[in-house]
Design a protein around this motif. Structure first.
Motif, PDB file in Angstrom:
ATOM      1  N   UNK A 236       0.786  -1.196   0.084  1.00  0.00           N
ATOM      2  CA  UNK A 236       0.054  -0.004  -0.080  1.00  0.00           C
ATOM      3  C   UNK A 236       0.787   1.187   0.058  1.00  0.00           C
ATOM      4  N   UNK A 237       1.024   1.839  -1.158  1.00  0.00           N
ATOM      5  CA  UNK A 237       2.029   3.024  -1.156  1.00  0.00           C
ATOM      6  C   UNK A 237       1.604   4.391  -0.278  1.00  0.00           C
ATOM      7  N   UNK A 238       0.448   3.961   0.370  1.00  0.00           N
ATOM      8  CA  UNK A 238      -0.167   5.362   0.975  1.00  0.00           C
ATOM      9  C   UNK A 238       0.703   5.243   2.434  1.00  0.00           C
ATOM     10  N   UNK A 239       1.067   4.133   2.842  1.00  0.00           N
ATOM     11  CA  UNK A 239       1.320   3.900   4.155  1.00  0.00           C
ATOM     12  C   UNK A 239       2.637   3.037   4.214  1.00  0.00           C
ATOM     13  N   UNK A 240       3.591   3.026   3.443  1.00  0.00           N
ATOM     14  CA  UNK A 240       4.620   2.625   3.281  1.00  0.00           C
ATOM     15  C   UNK A 240       5.780   3.367   2.872  1.00  0.00           C
ATOM     16  N   UNK A 241       6.960   2.801   2.462  1.00  0.00           N
ATOM     17  CA  UNK A 241       7.993   3.495   1.936  1.00  0.00           C
ATOM     18  C   UNK A 241       9.023   4.264   2.947  1.00  0.00           C
ATOM     19  N   UNK A 242       9.967   4.566   2.005  1.00  0.00           N
ATOM     20  CA  UNK A 242      11.175   5.303   2.742  1.00  0.00           C
ATOM     21  C   UNK A 242      10.911   6.911   3.303  1.00  0.00           C
ATOM     22  N   UNK A 243       9.847   7.353   3.116  1.00  0.00           N
ATOM     23  CA  UNK A 243       9.374   8.717   3.561  1.00  0.00           C
ATOM     24  C   UNK A 243      10.532   9.582   3.531  1.00  0.00           C
ATOM     25  N   UNK A 244      10.708  10.536   2.186  1.00  0.00           N
ATOM     26  CA  UNK A 244      11.408  11.485   2.020  1.00  0.00           C
ATOM     27  C   UNK A 244      11.481  12.805   2.984  1.00  0.00           C
ATOM     28  N   UNK A 245      10.007  12.891   3.397  1.00  0.00           N
ATOM     29  CA  UNK A 245       9.804  14.165   4.356  1.00  0.00           C
ATOM     30  C   UNK A 245      10.878  14.007   5.628  1.00  0.00           C
ATOM     31  N   UNK A 312       5.502   2.129   7.347  1.00  0.00           N
ATOM     32  CA  UNK A 312       7.151   2.380   7.078  1.00  0.00           C
ATOM     33  C   UNK A 312       7.850   1.545   7.849  1.00  0.00           C
ATOM     34  N   UNK A 313       9.209   1.226   7.424  1.00  0.00           N
ATOM     35  CA  UNK A 313      10.180   0.488   8.261  1.00  0.00           C
ATOM     36  C   UNK A 313      10.656   1.334   9.438  1.00  0.00           C
ATOM     37  N   UNK A 314      10.494   2.579   9.701  1.00  0.00           N
ATOM     38  CA  UNK A 314      10.538   3.002  10.962  1.00  0.00           C
ATOM     39  C   UNK A 314       9.280   3.909  11.172  1.00  0.00           C
ATOM     40  N   UNK A 315       8.580   3.415  12.416  1.00  0.00           N
ATOM     41  CA  UNK A 315       7.238   4.317  12.813  1.00  0.00           C
ATOM     42  C   UNK A 315       7.460   4.917  14.116  1.00  0.00           C
ATOM     43  N   UNK A 316       6.563   6.064  14.082  1.00  0.00           N
ATOM     44  CA  UNK A 316       6.575   6.844  15.488  1.00  0.00           C
ATOM     45  C   UNK A 316       5.431   6.901  15.927  1.00  0.00           C
ATOM     46  N   UNK A 358      24.391  10.449   5.789  1.00  0.00           N
ATOM     47  CA  UNK A 358      23.549  11.541   6.011  1.00  0.00           C
ATOM     48  C   UNK A 358      23.873  12.106   4.543  1.00  0.00           C
ATOM     49  N   UNK A 359      24.991  11.798   3.887  1.00  0.00           N
ATOM     50  CA  UNK A 359      25.246  12.350   2.503  1.00  0.00           C
ATOM     51  C   UNK A 359      24.446  11.705   1.223  1.00  0.00           C
ATOM     52  N   UNK A 360      23.859  10.511   1.659  1.00  0.00           N
ATOM     53  CA  UNK A 360      23.059   9.808   0.610  1.00  0.00           C
ATOM     54  C   UNK A 360      21.871  10.691   0.146  1.00  0.00           C
ATOM     55  N   UNK A 361      21.507  10.573  -1.249  1.00  0.00           N
ATOM     56  CA  UNK A 361      20.244  11.385  -1.688  1.00  0.00           C
ATOM     57  C   UNK A 361      19.370  10.388  -1.577  1.00  0.00           C
ATOM     58  N   UNK A 362      17.928  11.044  -1.826  1.00  0.00           N
ATOM     59  CA  UNK A 362      16.785  10.052  -1.457  1.00  0.00           C
ATOM     60  C   UNK A 362      16.883   9.110  -2.659  1.00  0.00           C
ATOM     61  N   UNK A 363      17.413   9.368  -3.667  1.00  0.00           N
ATOM     62  CA  UNK A 363      17.442   8.554  -4.881  1.00  0.00           C
ATOM     63  C   UNK A 363      18.268   7.420  -4.497  1.00  0.00           C
ATOM     64  N   UNK A 364      19.417   7.746  -4.147  1.00  0.00           N
ATOM     65  CA  UNK A 364      20.206   6.499  -3.546  1.00  0.00           C
ATOM     66  C   UNK A 364      19.526   5.820  -2.305  1.00  0.00           C
TER      67      UNK A 364
END
Length: 456
Positions: A236-245, A312-316, A358-364
């Protein structure tokens, strides 16, 4: 997944945004009060036929739960059926197809965590021997189709199972066929939470790789080392992923609230039942415009329920959940909290861990996360090299963090010994799934039934 208990206490209506932020703010604790909560799931099967156990059958899931009463556990019911057991070591609950989960108590150190794990596994093994039932430490059922698996009597699961096929192709596999290990950790402030969240999310692919343990689907190799991790990419893309924000300047509690308000709802709990709200908006609920409860506004318990429905793979919530690892046997259950506590609970280790990524881009970050389910430690790193190279550095940082904590057992040992199983994986270059595949193609002769000797 979370087990809901009704306390009978007053449940305030949400009147302002401060109440949405409050659960995260209440999670702030001084370092002396930080604890470790470890959750782990296991597959439950009949020893004679290797089939999954149903809830109602004699010696089935219900009977296993109720048998825990002899060890001091007490039942939690939903709709007149036992769905969990509560005790001094936390809660034993059910995943959708009967995967048995211990959600452990918040504990001070890894020695206590591993002792808790050992007590739980000894108890369920004793019960299992009575019913001729076994427990399998893998990230996914190695041989079962969806149709061969039972569904447990929890109302939220019925709603989720109806909704999952509408938003992804593998959501039912996530619910029915997978198992994980998870660690819940504390933070001292909003800034501390943000640094831990970012570091944990960036390094989650490494945890997935080290614990990769789901290479089989329906009796055959599936082309992945962590198919469980791959499943999340099409759930479900609405509730998973790497969370760029999370990696953006200014990330904190308010931004997490905004994210959660954008996550579609699953349900509302009223009068002991789950009402289907799948796909509806919590923002509408706040305005009294939820179509299934017109004019009614959510309570704080409704918001807490909703916070448990993003994956997501980290959740608050009021703590941080590290959610990237496949299920596994006893030694790796203890290793996962050691990994994350070592990296995140001492500031020097946390800073050093963040400096690596910390230097990784979101794409990376996305590319690494997408490569790990297939390649594990052989996944290419941003900037060159393989994840295996980073693993050595990260484990060294984790070891330094655990040594600095100086939490000793009665023999005078610190917590670094719990990393040894991960050291062995890195030294060999083979993650658990690769070891299983070697056995499958070698001594097992392609007989997937042999995997059932790979238990706790």
């Amino acid at each position: 997944m979370s087990t809901r208990e009704t306390s009978g206490a007053e449940d305030p209506i949400i009147e302002n945004r401060d109440q949405l932020v409050a659960p995260m703010q209440r999670g702030e604790k001084p370092k002396a009060d930080w604890r470790i909560g470890t959750e782990h799931e296991k597959l439950v099967y009949c020893c004679k036929e290797h089939r999954a156990l149903s809830y109602e059958e004699d010696g089935g899931i219900r009977d296993i739960l109720l048998s825990l009463r002899e060890f001091g556990w007490e039942p939690i019911e939903e709709g007149g059926k036992v769905i969990a057991m509560k005790g001094g070591d936390g809660t034993v609950s059910l995943e959708p197809a009967g995967q048995l989960e211990l959600s452990g108590a918040p504990l001070e150190n890894l020695h206590d965590t591993c002792a808790e794990t050992g007590r739980h596994l000894a108890q369920v093994k004793e019960i299992g021997e009575r019913y001729d039932v076994g427990f399998l430490g893998l990230g996914m059922w190695p041989d079962k189709t969806r149709e061969e698996l039972p569904v447990m009597p929890k109302g939220r699961y019925d709603i989720m199972m109806r909704h999952m096929p509408k938003v992804g192709n593998l959501g039912l596999d996530m619910m029915l066929r997978t198992c994980t290990i998870q660690v819940n950790l504390d933070y001292s402030s909003e800034a501390d939470m943000a640094q831990k969240f970012r570091t944990g999310l960036a390094l989650q692919p490494l945890a997935t790789a080290l614990f990769a343990n789901s290479p089989f689907t329906e009796g055959k190799p599936n082309g992945y080392l962590s198919y469980r991790s791959h499943i999340w990419s099409d759930t479900d893309p609405h509730r998973t992923g790497m969370l760029p924000f999370v990696f953006e300047d200014g990330f904190g509690y308010e931004r997490w609230v905004d994210y959660m308000l954008d996550v579609p709802m699953y349900f509302v709990f009223r009068d002991g039942k789950y009402l289907d709200a799948a796909g509806l908006s919590f923002r509408d609920f706040l305005d009294g415009k939820l179509e299934i409860l017109p004019g009614e506004k959510p309570t704080e318990a409704d918001w807490w329920d909703h916070l448990s429905t993003a994956f997501p793979e980290v959740r608050l919530k009021s703590f941080l959940e590290m959610r990237g690892a496949d299920g596994g046997p006893w030694s790796r259950i203890c290793a996962l909290p050691a990994f994350w506590v070592g990296l995140l609970y001492e500031q020097d280790a946390l800073d050093a861990s963040w400096d690596l990524v910390k230097h990784w881009t979101m794409e990376e970050r996305e590319e690494l996360r997408n490569a790990v389910p297939r390649f594990a430690l052989d996944a290419p790193l941003p900037g060159g090299g393989k994840l295996h190279d980073l693993a050595k550095e990260v484990l060294a940082i984790a070891r330094s963090g655990l040594a600095a904590r100086a939490r000793l057992n009665s023999s005078g040992d610190n917590e670094t010994g719990f990393l040894e199983t991960l050291d062995e994986i890195v030294a060999s270059g083979k993650v658990p799934a690769q070891v299983l595949l070697d056995r499958y193609h070698g001594e097992w002769g392609g007989d997937i039934d042999r995997v059932y000797k790979y238990s706790f």
